[in-house]
Design an enzyme around this catalytic site. Structure first.
Site, PDB file in Angstrom:
ATOM      1  N   ASN A  62       1.021  -1.143   0.114  1.00 60.60           N
ATOM      2  CA  ASN A  62      -0.049   0.032   0.227  1.00 60.60           C
ATOM      3  C   ASN A  62       0.996   1.238  -0.104  1.00 60.60           C
ATOM      4  O   ASN A  62       1.940   1.303   0.636  1.00 60.60           O
ATOM      5  CB  ASN A  62      -0.992  -0.127   1.106  1.00 60.60           C
ATOM      6  CG  ASN A  62      -0.505  -0.203   2.470  1.00 60.60           C
ATOM      7  OD1 ASN A  62       0.394  -1.004   2.791  1.00 60.60           O
ATOM      8  ND2 ASN A  62      -0.843   0.539   3.340  1.00 60.60           N
ATOM      9  N   GLU A  64       0.564   5.282   0.601  1.00 54.60           N
ATOM     10  CA  GLU A  64      -0.484   6.408   1.349  1.00 54.60           C
ATOM     11  C   GLU A  64      -0.059   7.872   0.594  1.00 54.60           C
ATOM     12  O   GLU A  64       1.075   7.891   0.084  1.00 54.60           O
ATOM     13  CB  GLU A  64      -0.510   6.503   2.682  1.00 54.60           C
ATOM     14  CG  GLU A  64      -1.240   5.137   3.330  1.00 54.60           C
ATOM     15  CD  GLU A  64      -1.377   5.204   4.785  1.00 54.60           C
ATOM     16  OE1 GLU A  64      -2.053   4.220   5.258  1.00 54.60           O
ATOM     17  OE2 GLU A  64      -0.730   5.933   5.564  1.00 54.60           O
ATOM     18  N   CYS A  73      -4.250   0.889  -2.164  1.00 55.26           N
ATOM     19  CA  CYS A  73      -3.948  -0.208  -1.540  1.00 55.26           C
ATOM     20  C   CYS A  73      -3.101  -1.257  -2.144  1.00 55.26           C
ATOM     21  O   CYS A  73      -2.962  -1.364  -3.624  1.00 55.26           O
ATOM     22  CB  CYS A  73      -5.442  -1.009  -1.228  1.00 55.26           C
ATOM     23  SG  CYS A  73      -6.746  -0.130  -0.305  1.00 55.26           S
ATOM     24  N   GLU A  75      -3.490  -4.472  -2.841  1.00 58.33           N
ATOM     25  CA  GLU A  75      -3.910  -5.383  -3.817  1.00 58.33           C
ATOM     26  C   GLU A  75      -4.231  -4.410  -5.143  1.00 58.33           C
ATOM     27  O   GLU A  75      -3.761  -5.131  -6.289  1.00 58.33           O
ATOM     28  CB  GLU A  75      -5.306  -5.764  -3.339  1.00 58.33           C
ATOM     29  CG  GLU A  75      -5.289  -6.629  -1.996  1.00 58.33           C
ATOM     30  CD  GLU A  75      -5.519  -5.853  -0.916  1.00 58.33           C
ATOM     31  OE1 GLU A  75      -6.107  -6.545   0.284  1.00 58.33           O
ATOM     32  OE2 GLU A  75      -5.153  -4.585  -0.925  1.00 58.33           O
ATOM     33  N   CYS A 112     -10.051  -4.859   1.276  1.00 56.53           N
ATOM     34  CA  CYS A 112     -11.131  -3.834   1.302  1.00 56.53           C
ATOM     35  C   CYS A 112     -12.084  -3.863   0.220  1.00 56.53           C
ATOM     36  O   CYS A 112     -12.197  -4.606  -0.827  1.00 56.53           O
ATOM     37  CB  CYS A 112     -10.714  -2.605   1.363  1.00 56.53           C
ATOM     38  SG  CYS A 112     -10.181  -1.731   0.075  1.00 56.53           S
ATOM     39  N   CYS A 115     -10.734  -2.819  -3.226  1.00 59.29           N
ATOM     40  CA  CYS A 115      -9.938  -4.040  -3.751  1.00 59.29           C
ATOM     41  C   CYS A 115     -10.754  -4.967  -4.321  1.00 59.29           C
ATOM     42  O   CYS A 115     -10.540  -5.789  -5.365  1.00 59.29           O
ATOM     43  CB  CYS A 115      -8.912  -4.336  -2.677  1.00 59.29           C
ATOM     44  SG  CYS A 115      -7.568  -3.099  -2.484  1.00 59.29           S
TER      45      CYS A 115
END
Length: 160
Positions: A62, A64, A73, A75, A112, A115
């Site tokens: 990930n 940010e 993210c 994924e 999430c 994703c």
């Protein structure tokens, strides 16, 4: 009115030691790349390794950003890289490890919602399921044979 019952099956491994040798190697790659995540705000790090049908391994962590929606993210970092670098390859397996920096979560952390939708897009594109293995930092590993098991009523192109 009628009711619809949706059931799913997820395999549970007590630890990564129960995975096959290859699966263990792929989860170890996810754990290693998790540690490279750029997560200065949430302090929640995620790592992913993908196995493609051409034998290539793609990883992602990930990333940010202070403008929160601008980050990605792990994924999606891995999936989008695979789609860009290997557009004709299928994703066979995905391995995910996630945990906050300050503790070693022992519970499996699934992808999430955003994703899950991205994984669904690739399953539909390749017309083949993606096996997803996910865990915290340690502890149990959950495996689903398809994204549809953790997002059974998915939104896809047939609605567009």
């Amino acid at each position: 009115m009628k009711q619809i019952s949706i059931t799913t099956t997820i395999s549970v491994y007590n630890s990564i030691e129960e995975l096959s040798e290859f699966e263990l190697q792929m989860m170890q790659k996810a754990i290693a790349v998790r540690k490279t995540a750029y997560a200065p705000y949430s302090k929640f790090k995620v790592g992913v390794s993908l196995v493609l049908d051409n034998g290539k391994i793609v990883t992602g962590s990930n990333q940010e950003n202070a403008a929160y929606p601008s980050g990605l993210c792990a994924e999606r970092v891995a999936i989008f890289h695979a789609g860009s670098a290997f557009p004709n390859s299928k994703i066979k397996q995905m391995f995910i490890s996630a945990s906050p920096e300050n503790e070693e979560l022992e519970v499996p952390i699934p992808p999430c919602g955003a994703c899950r939708q991205s994984i669904a897009e690739y399953e539909m594109k390749q017309e083949e399921p993606i096996a997803i293995f996910f865990m915290g930092a340690t502890g149990e590993v959950y495996k689903t044979d398809s994204l549809k098991n953790i997002l059974p009523l998915l939104f896809d192109k047939k609605y567009l």
